[in-house]
Write a protein that holds these residues in place. Structure first.
Motif, short mmCIF file in Angstrom:
data_model
loop_
_atom_site.label_atom_id
_atom_site.label_comp_id
_atom_site.label_asym_id
_atom_site.label_seq_id
_atom_site.Cartn_x
_atom_site.Cartn_y
_atom_site.Cartn_z
N GLN A 21 -0.48 8.60 5.55
CA GLN A 21 -1.87 7.91 4.48
C GLN A 21 -2.20 6.40 5.22
N VAL A 22 -1.51 6.10 5.50
CA VAL A 22 -1.94 4.79 5.95
C VAL A 22 -2.21 4.37 6.85
N HIS A 56 -10.02 -1.24 7.67
CA HIS A 56 -9.87 -0.47 6.32
C HIS A 56 -7.91 -1.09 5.55
N ARG A 57 -7.26 -0.88 6.80
CA ARG A 57 -5.92 -1.22 6.67
C ARG A 57 -5.72 -3.26 6.46
N SER A 74 -3.60 6.34 8.72
CA SER A 74 -4.62 7.86 9.02
C SER A 74 -6.27 6.44 8.82
N ARG A 75 -5.73 5.21 7.91
CA ARG A 75 -7.02 4.74 7.48
C ARG A 75 -7.53 4.11 8.66
N PRO A 76 -8.71 3.72 9.09
CA PRO A 76 -9.53 3.28 9.86
C PRO A 76 -9.11 1.57 10.26
N ARG A 77 -8.33 1.38 11.08
CA ARG A 77 -7.80 -0.04 11.30
C ARG A 77 -8.94 -0.53 10.54
N ASP A 104 0.96 -1.49 -0.09
CA ASP A 104 0.00 0.25 -0.28
C ASP A 104 1.24 1.25 0.06
#
Length: 91
Positions: free
Chosen positions: A80-81, A88-89, A83-86, A34
């Motif tokens: 950026q990665v 969605h990672r 900062s995604r909700p967990r 990512d």
């Protein structure tokens, strides 16, 4: 099949490896992929047939500018990665 690649791919991957070695926790492959994709999308294309040929034809100043751009793009991509909700990672 053509044997070409984006020179920045190698620089981004090398930077991620260095950061992963220094990290307290290992980076998952999905996290690295990512980050690499996001970072590469921020960098210009620089296609080469052979990375050695490119390395020979780049001045030290040009290389430092490229490395600095890679550092900035990778750091921004990591943020950026992260900062995604967990949920969605993929890490």
């Amino acid at each position: 099949m053509l044997n070409i690649s984006n020179y920045y791919e190698r620089l981004v991957i090398d930077r991620l490896w260095k950061l992963a070695e220094q990290a307290d926790e290992p980076f998952s492959q999905a996290f690295q992929e990512d980050v690499a994709c996001l970072a590469l999308n921020k960098l210009p294309s620089c296609y080469v047939r052979n990375t050695i040929d490119k390395g020979i034809n780049v001045s030290e100043q040009q290389y430092q500018e490229m490395a600095s751009a890679v550092d900035m793009a990778v750091e921004q991509a990591i943020q950026q990665v992260l900062s995604r909700p967990r949920e969605h990672r993929n890490d």
